[in-house]
Write an enzyme that holds these catalytic residues in place. Structure first.
Site: not given
Length: 479
Positions: A233-235, A237
């Protein structure tokens, strides 16, 4: 300033300049030619960067007359108990690394002030010579002061936060309890976490507190090795993050997330469970898509920015010769547009880097709230104020509900700088602990003790606080 003086020949002008400097109002800076600078993928005309600033030095106490206890001394000209400069610094900074101290000597960053006695006065007066660079084997004299960069002292502090292998990372009790509170499911094959925002998933050199390193050290439980990441997952998100506890489960789940066809086997129940795998995200976007639901087929490509370091994902052009990856996303609008925003459900059918963010910003034209990388232009023109929106069925204006005592300055949609509103809310995947023996050909049938377990596991994760606040403000209008 010009001053007029009179003489016999008439008036003449005596030119001279007087400058008065004030600490309250210093003189104006000298104008310089502006250059083009690129920051955050935005090019602007700005002044050039400043040169290197002078290095801050740390002054050690005067070298004592008595020898240092417990230190190795050398003999110079038949005299013993002489200490070199490198030994004096290592003695003073006991926690600092010896290689770091020696590297400062090699770069010429260590300086010394020698103490001299001036006997020209009626009484002896001690003076200090100007600072000079010294070598590590130079003998220290009583009263001499050594000046070293502050970076030597900082190594004792920064050493604790260095990027170290997962096997040597030992979180404290509070960190372990915090990570274990994020666990929403655990069995013999997988661990499911509800990742909070602003926590990096995969660590590298500048990232120390990444989820993979912390989870591998704190969530091993009764296993010899900690869990490993299956997807990312993105940082910024949040949401469901899946980790595998064994090598077999990690390999099969990685195949599943890369391509469902690669994960299929001769077991029909496993293949059916793979076909039912899905991920669903909830996102708050600026504006609303033209179509209430649909499928986005937009391949993505990576480009390198002008700085040579920053990498950006963008929609691939059909005429472009650059390599690209297929990216497919299903979307569905959850409700009407309220205060210029709308909630959207996203279901990625492929798993590419920043796929959902690029598809929302560039394919749909509705960037996610808080996504300043791909939606900075829309954010700059977006006015975060309550506007009158009308209900399409009755024609009456909506009333923006705001609960009492609600603090909107926590990254919500009404704050000045909202956080990223992208949350992995739901995940369904096969129960790999049930099928693992079959997939590894250890047996042709499922073990009787596991036959009663479900073939598919489904998880739902609660939203973080900033998205929950935004949801409460708009939840009464969802359909």
């Amino acid at each position: 300033m010009l001053k007029q003086t009179g003489n016999n020949n008439g008036c003449s002008w005596l030119k001279y300049v007087v400058r008065y400097y004030s600490r309250i109002r210093p003189p104006r800076s000298v104008s310089v030619d502006k250059v083009i600078r690129v920051s955050n993928n935005i090019a602007r005309l700005d002044v050039p960067k400043e040169g290197p600033k002078p290095r801050q030095l740390l002054s050690l106490p005067p070298f004592p007359c008595h020898p240092l206890p417990g230190k190795n001394t050398i003999s110079v000209h038949g005299e013993s108990d002489r200490v070199t400069a490198v030994n004096w610094i290592k003695y003073y900074f006991k926690g600092a690394s010896g290689s770091v101290i020696e590297s400062h000597f090699r770069e010429g960053l260590v300086q010394m002030e020698d103490l001299i006695t001036d006997e020209s006065f009626s009484q002896k007066k001690e003076l200090m010579k100007p600072m000079r660079k010294i070598r590590p084997n130079e003998v220290m004299k009583p009263g001499a002061r050594v000046h070293v960069p502050v970076s030597i002292a900082e190594t004792r502090i920064s050493k604790r936060y260095d990027a170290i292998p997962c096997g040597t990372l030992y979180p404290n009790a509070d960190e372990i309890k915090y990570l274990q509170r994020l666990v929403i499911y655990k069995d013999s094959a997988i661990i499911m976490l509800n990742k909070p925002p602003k926590l990096p998933v995969k660590g590298n050199l500048p990232v120390h507190n990444s989820m993979d390193a912390l989870a591998a050290a704190a969530l091993s439980y009764d296993y010899e090795e900690g869990p490993k990441l299956v997807h990312r997952l993105d940082r910024e998100s949040s949401g469901i993050l899946l980790l595998g506890r064994t090598k077999d489960s990690v390999s099969h789940l990685q195949w599943l997330f890369s391509n469902i066809n690669n994960a299929k086997s001769s077991c029909k129940a496993w293949n059916d469970a793979c076909g039912a795998t899905y991920q669903r995200y909830w996102a708050l976007v600026i504006g609303t898509p033209k179509e209430k639901e649909g499928v986005i087929h937009a391949p993505l490509s990576k480009v390198l920015m002008n700085d040579g370091k920053t990498e950006r994902v963008m929609l691939a052009h059909q005429s472009s010769i650059e390599p690209h990856q297929e990216a497919v996303t299903e979307y569905r609008v959850l409700g009407p547009k309220i205060n210029g925003c709308s909630w959207v459900e996203l279901r990625p059918l492929t798993y590419r880097k920043h796929q959902l963010r690029v598809h929302c910003a560039e394919a749909l034209g509705t960037p996610i709230v808080g996504d300043y990388k791909y939606g900075w232009f829309v954010h700059s023109r977006w006015k975060q104020m309550a506007r009158v929106d009308y209900e399409p069925t009755t024609g009456k204006p909506y009333k923006l509900r705001r609960p009492e005592g609600l603090d909107v300055q926590k990254g919500s949609v009404l704050s000045k700088v909202p956080l990223l509103h992208l949350h992995c809310r739901e995940l369904a995947l096969p129960n790999i602990a049930k099928f693992l023996h079959v997939l590894e050909k250890r047996s042709e049938e499922i073990h009787p003790s596991l036959s009663l377990q479900p073939d598919i596991l489904r998880f739902v994760a609660t939203m973080p606080n900033h998205m929950r606040i935004s949801w409460n403000l708009m939840s009464s209008y969802l359909v």
